[in-house]
Design an enzyme around this catalytic site. Structure first.
Site, PDB file in Angstrom:
ATOM      1  N   GLY A  86      99.209  19.305  72.485  1.00  0.00           N
ATOM      2  CA  GLY A  86     100.585  19.002  72.872  1.00  0.00           C
ATOM      3  C   GLY A  86     100.658  17.970  73.965  1.00  0.00           C
ATOM      4  N   GLY A  88     100.629  16.932  77.149  1.00  0.00           N
ATOM      5  CA  GLY A  88     100.263  17.474  78.449  1.00  0.00           C
ATOM      6  C   GLY A  88     100.664  16.606  79.613  1.00  0.00           C
ATOM      7  N   ASP A 121      96.833  17.347  85.509  1.00  0.00           N
ATOM      8  CA  ASP A 121      97.934  17.241  86.465  1.00  0.00           C
ATOM      9  C   ASP A 121      99.165  16.580  85.854  1.00  0.00           C
ATOM     10  OD1 ASP A 121      97.222  14.565  86.322  1.00  0.00           O
ATOM     11  OD2 ASP A 121      96.508  14.421  88.386  1.00  0.00           O
ATOM     12  N   GLY A 122      99.055  16.152  84.592  1.00  0.00           N
ATOM     13  CA  GLY A 122     100.206  15.560  83.924  1.00  0.00           C
ATOM     14  C   GLY A 122     100.526  14.146  84.353  1.00  0.00           C
ATOM     15  N   ARG A 172     106.457   4.430  76.382  1.00  0.00           N
ATOM     16  CA  ARG A 172     105.924   4.060  75.074  1.00  0.00           C
ATOM     17  C   ARG A 172     107.003   4.203  74.006  1.00  0.00           C
ATOM     18  NH1 ARG A 172     100.459   6.872  73.146  1.00  0.00           N
ATOM     19  NH2 ARG A 172     101.717   8.763  72.998  1.00  0.00           N
ATOM     20  N   ASP A 244      94.817  14.402  66.354  1.00  0.00           N
ATOM     21  CA  ASP A 244      96.032  14.341  67.176  1.00  0.00           C
ATOM     22  C   ASP A 244      96.360  12.917  67.593  1.00  0.00           C
ATOM     23  OD1 ASP A 244      93.576  15.159  68.759  1.00  0.00           O
ATOM     24  OD2 ASP A 244      94.855  14.482  70.386  1.00  0.00           O
ATOM     25  N   ASN A 245      95.472  11.970  67.318  1.00  0.00           N
ATOM     26  CA  ASN A 245      95.748  10.560  67.579  1.00  0.00           C
ATOM     27  C   ASN A 245      95.929   9.774  66.283  1.00  0.00           C
ATOM     28  OD1 ASN A 245      95.622  10.819  70.378  1.00  0.00           O
ATOM     29  ND2 ASN A 245      93.404  10.551  70.406  1.00  0.00           N
ATOM     30  N   ASP A 254      97.583   5.583  71.146  1.00  0.00           N
ATOM     31  CA  ASP A 254      96.621   5.995  72.174  1.00  0.00           C
ATOM     32  C   ASP A 254      95.504   4.970  72.339  1.00  0.00           C
ATOM     33  OD1 ASP A 254      94.977   7.172  74.019  1.00  0.00           O
ATOM     34  OD2 ASP A 254      95.137   9.164  73.167  1.00  0.00           O
TER      35      ASP A 254
END
Length: 472
Positions: A86, A88, A121-122, A172, A244-245, A254
């Site tokens: 997900g 993050g 830490d996002g 993005r 996931d990419n 990505d």
């Protein structure tokens, strides 16, 4: 505010288990570093002052009509399955319909922690933000399907990695952020109602002509084949081709450890975490087939006759090597000036690539210089090129305007790894001039630009980038 984004959101109408709604974590002193005014115009965004843009695209201010949310998905990462990943460190601000009526996501990257952050830490630091901004816009100029960069904002906060680094946030733009891993998330949970809702949404958004899961699979495969062959045609190595990419839109997504080859070799790897060479240059053609097999598996529950579906899906995936070979043959034939390849042309390309690997020739400069007179200078022993050249010149003598064809498909300039790293180092020191110059030059990749000739040179030994890193 004079800034206006004409949001027309749809992903947020899906069931709540598809995402988590939340706002970005505020930053202390946002400053606009770069803004893509041309893209903003395409998105029909009315822009405001730099200060207003910095507030919105740092996440400090939620614009009218936005619906910030973090999307959930799963994914195979280097072959190992993670049932929940997900966003993050990202938030989907919302969607707009662009000037062509196409739906586009607007997403903040580096906007703070979400329920999917795990131990992160996002946040993002300046280097990966400018890297993705530069590379994604270079891809757009090269004519390769890609996410785009709308804005880069410095946060005024320090991000702790191996050391303290300046924080930044990227905005993005994508056709969508639906991934193979999004389908895998619901499949892995046996949530077939969610899987059906995602399927219906994806078909409506990207593939309205697909009237069955098999048709969707074939349409996605076609786009992925086209994309990966285009990557290979410019010597690009994605570096982290996890499921996931892999975007269902068929866009490059990505640019974390992404890199362009300087010296050609088929097993080249840059990503610091790709210890086994899973995502090496040459293996990208195999991996996209593997990823499509995982996508196919996630579609099986949507078909009543699963035995028949497995057979048909398997046939579709097994057809990919031939599709890739055909696309590769056409694409690389054009790179040596052949518009209508025939028997023997594939061998001609392959012979050149073997010479290039053995002689440590520069990938970009060798192909570009075929349309001039300096190709042999790319080889440490130019005489090894001469015999191939004689055969090649006899072949392209039968073609119409081969030089023009080669110049239209072989870029003169790419975002070379050492120049990207030098740009990042300068930006960290407060100097954005190298970034701005690279952006200007890379906007015209198929033109010879004598004033920027030094940007076409391969790295000196002390400039070689040995490894690239994910943008976390």
């Amino acid at each position: 505010m004079t800034l206006h984004i004409p949001f027309d959101n749809s992903y947020g109408t899906l069931p709540d288990r598809f995402f988590t709604r939340q706002s970005a974590t505020p930053v202390s002193a946002p400053t606009l570093l770069a803004f893509n005014h041309d893209l903003a115009a395409q998105l029909e965004i009315t822009t405001g002052t730099d200060a207003e843009l910095a507030q919105v695209f740092s996440g400090n201010q939620v614009p009218d009509g936005a619906d910030p949310l973090a999307q959930v998905y799963a994914g195979h990462q280097f072959g190992g399955f993670s049932p929940q990943l997900g966003d993050g460190r990202a938030l989907l601000l919302g969607e707009v319909l662009d000037a062509n009526g196409e739906r586009r996501d607007i997403q903040l990257k580096g906007s703070g922690r979400t329920p999917y952050s795990r131990n992160g830490d996002g946040r993002a630091w300046l280097g990966p933000v400018l890297r993705e901004y530069l590379l994604s816009e270079a891809f757009h100029a090269l004519g390769i399907p890609t996410t785009r960069a709308l804005a880069a904002v410095a946060t005024g906060d320090r991000i702790q990695r191996e050391t303290g680094l300046p924080g930044a946030i990227l905005t993005r733009v994508a056709g969508s952020h639906i991934r193979v891993g999004t389908f895998q998330y619901f499949y892995a949970r046996g949530d077939y109602d969610g899987l059906r809702a995602l399927y219906d949404y994806t078909v409506a958004r990207h593939y309205p002509a697909a009237d069955s899961p098999l048709a969707l699979l074939k349409a996605v495969i076609e786009r992925q084949v086209d994309l990966v062959v285009k990557w290979m045609s410019i010597g690009f190595i994605h570096g982290v081709m996890n499921t996931d990419n892999t975007a269902l839109s068929g866009e490059t997504i990505d640019f974390g450890p992404a890199a362009f080859m300087d010296t050609y070799h088929p097993v080249t790897v840059y990503s610091s975490i790709d210890h086994q060479g899973r995502y090496s240059y040459d293996n990208q053609a195999n991996i996209i087939g593997w990823n499509m097999a995982q996508f196919a598996s996630s579609l099986v529950p949507l078909v009543e006759n699963t035995d028949s579906a497995v057979k048909e899906f398997t046939e579709a995936v097994n057809a990919m090597p031939a599709m890739i070979r055909d696309a590769w043959r056409r694409t690389f034939a054009a790179k040596i000036g052949i518009s209508n390849p025939r028997d023997g042309d594939e061998a001609l390309v392959s012979e050149l690539l073997v010479l290039m690997a053995n002689q440590r020739a520069d990938f970009t400069n060798t192909f570009r210089s075929l349309s001039g007179e300096a190709a042999r200078d790319q080889f440490t022993d130019p005489t090894t090129f001469d015999a191939w050249e004689a055969t090649w010149r006899a072949r392209i003598a039968e073609e119409d305007a081969p030089e023009a064809l080669m110049q239209s498909v072989n870029p003169a300039i790419i975002p070379r790894n050492h120049r990207v790293e030098q740009m990042i180092q300068a930006a960290v020191a407060g100097d954005m001039a190298p970034f701005e110059r690279l952006m200007q030059v890379l906007a015209r990749p198929y033109e010879d630009q004598p004033e920027a000739m030094e940007l076409t040179y391969p790295p000196q030994p002390d400039e070689v980038v040995q490894a690239t890193f994910c943008g976390t």
